[in-house]
Design an enzyme around this catalytic site. Structure first.
Site, PDB file in Angstrom:
ATOM      1  CE  LYS A  11     -22.690  10.104 -58.846  1.00 27.70           C
ATOM      2  NZ  LYS A  11     -22.250   8.976 -59.713  1.00 27.70           N
ATOM      3  CE1 TYR A  51     -19.054   6.686 -55.868  1.00 26.09           C
ATOM      4  CE2 TYR A  51     -17.908   8.766 -56.154  1.00 26.09           C
ATOM      5  CZ  TYR A  51     -19.057   7.993 -56.267  1.00 26.09           C
ATOM      6  OH  TYR A  51     -20.211   8.543 -56.783  1.00 26.09           O
ATOM      7  CG  PHE A  59     -14.825   3.396 -63.330  1.00 26.98           C
ATOM      8  CD1 PHE A  59     -15.360   3.918 -62.162  1.00 26.98           C
ATOM      9  CD2 PHE A  59     -15.201   2.116 -63.704  1.00 26.98           C
ATOM     10  CE1 PHE A  59     -16.228   3.200 -61.371  1.00 26.98           C
ATOM     11  CE2 PHE A  59     -16.081   1.371 -62.914  1.00 26.98           C
ATOM     12  CZ  PHE A  59     -16.593   1.914 -61.750  1.00 26.98           C
ATOM     13  NE  ARG A  87     -28.838   0.913 -56.236  1.00 29.30           N
ATOM     14  CZ  ARG A  87     -27.668   1.410 -56.638  1.00 29.30           C
ATOM     15  NH1 ARG A  87     -27.071   2.380 -55.962  1.00 29.30           N
ATOM     16  NH2 ARG A  87     -27.083   0.932 -57.719  1.00 29.30           N
ATOM     17  CB  THR A  93     -24.709   2.652 -63.476  1.00 35.80           C
ATOM     18  OG1 THR A  93     -25.035   1.916 -62.304  1.00 35.80           O
ATOM     19  CG2 THR A  93     -23.409   3.412 -63.271  1.00 35.80           C
ATOM     20  NE  ARG A 104     -27.252   7.315 -61.749  1.00 36.51           N
ATOM     21  CZ  ARG A 104     -26.768   6.343 -60.991  1.00 36.51           C
ATOM     22  NH1 ARG A 104     -27.243   5.106 -61.100  1.00 36.51           N
ATOM     23  NH2 ARG A 104     -25.812   6.591 -60.120  1.00 36.51           N
ATOM     24  CG  ASN A 114     -24.018   8.322 -62.903  1.00 42.76           C
ATOM     25  OD1 ASN A 114     -23.600   9.107 -62.072  1.00 42.76           O
ATOM     26  ND2 ASN A 114     -23.927   7.014 -62.768  1.00 42.76           N
ATOM     27  CG  HIS A 117     -23.955   8.145 -54.616  1.00 46.77           C
ATOM     28  ND1 HIS A 117     -23.194   7.056 -54.987  1.00 46.77           N
ATOM     29  CD2 HIS A 117     -24.276   7.958 -53.299  1.00 46.77           C
ATOM     30  CE1 HIS A 117     -23.044   6.261 -53.933  1.00 46.77           C
ATOM     31  NE2 HIS A 117     -23.685   6.775 -52.897  1.00 46.77           N
ATOM     32  CD  GLU A 128     -22.679   5.441 -49.964  1.00 50.19           C
ATOM     33  OE1 GLU A 128     -23.851   5.814 -50.185  1.00 50.19           O
ATOM     34  OE2 GLU A 128     -21.997   4.807 -50.800  1.00 50.19           O
TER      35      GLU A 128
HETATM   36  P1  GDP Z   1     -24.156   3.249 -59.079  1.00 49.10           P
HETATM   37  O1  GDP Z   1     -24.438   2.485 -57.802  1.00 49.10           O
HETATM   38  O2  GDP Z   1     -25.278   3.127 -60.076  1.00 49.10           O
HETATM   39  O3  GDP Z   1     -23.782   4.706 -58.829  1.00 49.10           O
HETATM   40  O4  GDP Z   1     -22.908   2.562 -59.811  1.00 49.10           O
HETATM   41  P2  GDP Z   1     -21.511   1.963 -59.269  1.00 49.10           P
HETATM   42  O5  GDP Z   1     -21.521   1.847 -57.766  1.00 49.10           O
HETATM   43  O6  GDP Z   1     -21.229   0.732 -60.062  1.00 49.10           O
HETATM   44  O7  GDP Z   1     -20.429   3.048 -59.713  1.00 49.10           O
HETATM   45  C1  GDP Z   1     -20.224   4.236 -58.977  1.00 49.10           C
HETATM   46  C2  GDP Z   1     -20.102   5.379 -59.938  1.00 49.10           C
HETATM   47  O8  GDP Z   1     -18.932   5.173 -60.750  1.00 49.10           O
HETATM   48  C3  GDP Z   1     -21.226   5.514 -60.974  1.00 49.10           C
HETATM   49  O9  GDP Z   1     -22.370   6.169 -60.470  1.00 49.10           O
HETATM   50  C4  GDP Z   1     -20.557   6.300 -62.080  1.00 49.10           C
HETATM   51  O10 GDP Z   1     -20.455   7.695 -61.746  1.00 49.10           O
HETATM   52  C5  GDP Z   1     -19.152   5.689 -62.065  1.00 49.10           C
HETATM   53  N1  GDP Z   1     -19.029   4.573 -63.015  1.00 49.10           N
HETATM   54  C6  GDP Z   1     -19.628   3.352 -62.954  1.00 49.10           C
HETATM   55  N2  GDP Z   1     -19.269   2.578 -63.988  1.00 49.10           N
HETATM   56  C7  GDP Z   1     -18.395   3.316 -64.717  1.00 49.10           C
HETATM   57  C8  GDP Z   1     -17.650   3.056 -65.912  1.00 49.10           C
HETATM   58  O11 GDP Z   1     -17.727   1.974 -66.510  1.00 49.10           O
HETATM   59  N3  GDP Z   1     -16.851   4.078 -66.360  1.00 49.10           N
HETATM   60  C9  GDP Z   1     -16.747   5.275 -65.716  1.00 49.10           C
HETATM   61  N4  GDP Z   1     -15.943   6.214 -66.233  1.00 49.10           N
HETATM   62  N5  GDP Z   1     -17.425   5.542 -64.595  1.00 49.10           N
HETATM   63  C10 GDP Z   1     -18.249   4.577 -64.094  1.00 49.10           C
END
Ligand code: GDP
Length: 141
Positions: A11, A51, A59, A87, A93, A104, A114, A117, A128
């Site tokens: 990222k 996304y 968010f 993962r 996350t 991470r 973070n 992805h 994707e």
């Molecule tokens: P991942 O699969 O671990 O990447 O997590 P998710 O699919 O739940 O979320 C996608 C991306 O959204 C994450 O990698 C973060 O960059 C962002 N994200 C997730 N949760 C939050 C949150 O609570 N707040 C904010 N600002 N960003 C978030």
């Protein structure tokens, strides 16, 4: 266990911090084959399309803006059980909750910024990978 492909992204936060090389090195040391890779700068709409599953989350706008703040490096990784293994290497996350030794834990600065992805399932990986790469760009080795 079967050979899988998954979509990984270094990222913008990690690229800007100069951590892309270290992250790629960890990927290779963990035994993944990098079968496609490029550096791109996404527009807001590019990120929103990627996304789209998160469009109802609070968010969403912030996440899409973050993903456009600098170049990022999407890539396709191949390995046995690649989706889960990538993962596991990424970590949780939220970096505060990420296990020691994960990417991470070592490179993320917040739950949003973070560092990396990873696709979360086979169907997601197929979508994707196709979002960023044509079949001609996937180098089977
Ligand atoms: P991942 O699969 O671990 O990447 O997590 P998710 O699919 O739940 O979320 C996608 C991306 O959204 C994450 O990698 C973060 O960059 C962002 N994200 C997730 N949760 C939050 C949150 O609570 N707040 C904010 N600002 N960003 C978030």
């Amino acid at each position: 266990m079967s050979v899988e492909r998954t979509l990984a992204i270094i990222k913008p936060d990690a690229v800007t911090a100069g951590a892309a090389g270290k992250i790629l090195s960890r990927i290779e040391q963990a035994g993944f084959k990098v079968v496609a890779l490029k550096m791109i700068q996404m527009s807001f709409d590019d990120a929103a399309g990627f996304y789209a599953v998160h469009r109802e989350r609070p968010f969403f706008k912030s996440l899409c803006t973050f993903m456009t703040q600098g170049p990022c490096i999407p890539m396709v990784l191949e390995a046995d059980d690649a989706i889960q293994r990538w993962r596991d290497l990424m970590g949780a996350t939220d970096p505060v909750k990420a296990a020691a030794g994960t990417i991470r834990k070592d490179f993320a600065t917040s739950i949003e910024a973070n560092a990396v992805h990873g696709s979360d399932a086979a169907a997601t990986a197929a979508f994707e990978i196709g979002y960023f790469f044509s079949s001609l760009e996937l180098c089977g080795r």
